[in-house]
Design an enzyme around this catalytic site. Structure first.
Site, PDB file in Angstrom:
ATOM      1  N   CYS A  13     -13.013  -3.372  12.040  1.00  0.00           N
ATOM      2  CA  CYS A  13     -11.924  -4.229  12.988  1.00  0.00           C
ATOM      3  C   CYS A  13     -11.947  -4.257  14.372  1.00  0.00           C
ATOM      4  CB  CYS A  13     -10.238  -3.281  12.101  1.00  0.00           C
ATOM      5  SG  CYS A  13     -10.127  -4.007  10.663  1.00  0.00           S
ATOM      6  N   CYS A  69      -9.610   0.618  13.345  1.00  0.00           N
ATOM      7  CA  CYS A  69     -11.091   1.151  13.127  1.00  0.00           C
ATOM      8  C   CYS A  69     -11.867   0.357  13.212  1.00  0.00           C
ATOM      9  CB  CYS A  69     -10.789   0.817  11.312  1.00  0.00           C
ATOM     10  SG  CYS A  69     -11.524  -0.686  10.531  1.00  0.00           S
ATOM     11  N   TYR A 119      -5.882   6.111  14.617  1.00  0.00           N
ATOM     12  CA  TYR A 119      -6.601   6.690  13.108  1.00  0.00           C
ATOM     13  C   TYR A 119      -7.212   8.082  13.740  1.00  0.00           C
ATOM     14  CZ  TYR A 119      -9.386   4.719   9.628  1.00  0.00           C
ATOM     15  OH  TYR A 119     -10.044   6.061   8.407  1.00  0.00           O
ATOM     16  N   CYS A 146       0.647  -0.705   0.007  1.00  0.00           N
ATOM     17  CA  CYS A 146      -0.525  -0.049   0.351  1.00  0.00           C
ATOM     18  C   CYS A 146       0.916   1.452   0.088  1.00  0.00           C
ATOM     19  CB  CYS A 146      -1.395  -0.200   1.772  1.00  0.00           C
ATOM     20  SG  CYS A 146      -2.294  -0.781   1.422  1.00  0.00           S
ATOM     21  N   GLU A 153      -4.786  -6.057  10.990  1.00  0.00           N
ATOM     22  CA  GLU A 153      -5.448  -6.508  12.349  1.00  0.00           C
ATOM     23  C   GLU A 153      -5.880  -7.364  11.387  1.00  0.00           C
ATOM     24  OE1 GLU A 153      -7.031  -2.038  12.646  1.00  0.00           O
ATOM     25  OE2 GLU A 153      -5.393  -3.360  11.336  1.00  0.00           O
ATOM     26  N   HIS A 195      -7.129  -4.894   6.139  1.00  0.00           N
ATOM     27  CA  HIS A 195      -6.593  -4.675   7.526  1.00  0.00           C
ATOM     28  C   HIS A 195      -5.365  -5.215   8.290  1.00  0.00           C
ATOM     29  CE1 HIS A 195      -9.622  -0.843   7.785  1.00  0.00           C
ATOM     30  NE2 HIS A 195      -8.861  -0.677   6.189  1.00  0.00           N
TER      31      HIS A 195
END
Length: 143
Positions: free
Chosen positions: A101, A98, A119, A26, A72, A70
């Site tokens: 998650c 998030c 975040y 990413c 996690e 993600h």
């Protein structure tokens, strides 16, 4: 384990999570996660596309593709396909979870989350706190 020894381990595992995040393809953000149980690393993960998909996380306009997993989630899913369990484990992650998650974290039995960066949407952290998951913010990890 006493507090200073625990903090030393927390910092070391968080540094490992940061290193693991560097494996992500990413471009917008690289996130790494390590799951530790009984002082053993039982899983790891970084953000990226599902197995068998192209290794590009962003579309032509630079937005993250909806199906990128993600860090996690990848780590938890790796445990799910093994003989291990996350029950009572600690998740070390470079970016706080998030809201999606955070549900996985709670349901998987993880009891503690140590994170480096908060975040922009903190609803995941609020959910985890409400669920009784211990949260530890550790912005400085380099010794």
């Amino acid at each position: 384990m006493n507090k200073s020894k625990q903090e030393k381990y927390d910092r070391a595992y968080l540094r490992m999570a940061k290193e693991w995040g560097k494996l992500s393809y990413c471009k917008r953000r690289q996130v790494g996660a390590i799951i530790v149980k009984d002082r053993m690393i039982i899983s790891d993960g970084y953000n990226g596309t599902p197995t068998g998909f192209e290794n590009f996380c962003e579309d032509e306009e630079g937005y993250t593709k909806w199906y990128v997993l993600h860090a996690e989630a990848n780590a938890i899913l790796k445990v799910a396909s093994s003989t291990q369990s996350c029950q009572g484990a600690t998740l070390y992650i470079t970016l706080s979870p998030c809201r999606e998650c955070s549900k996985l974290i709670h349901q998987s039995g993880i009891k503690r989350v140590v994170y480096q960066i908060t975040y922009k949407d903190d609803s995941g952290l609020k959910f985890l706190k409400r669920a009784g998951v211990e949260l530890e913010f550790m912005p400085q990890i380099d010794d």
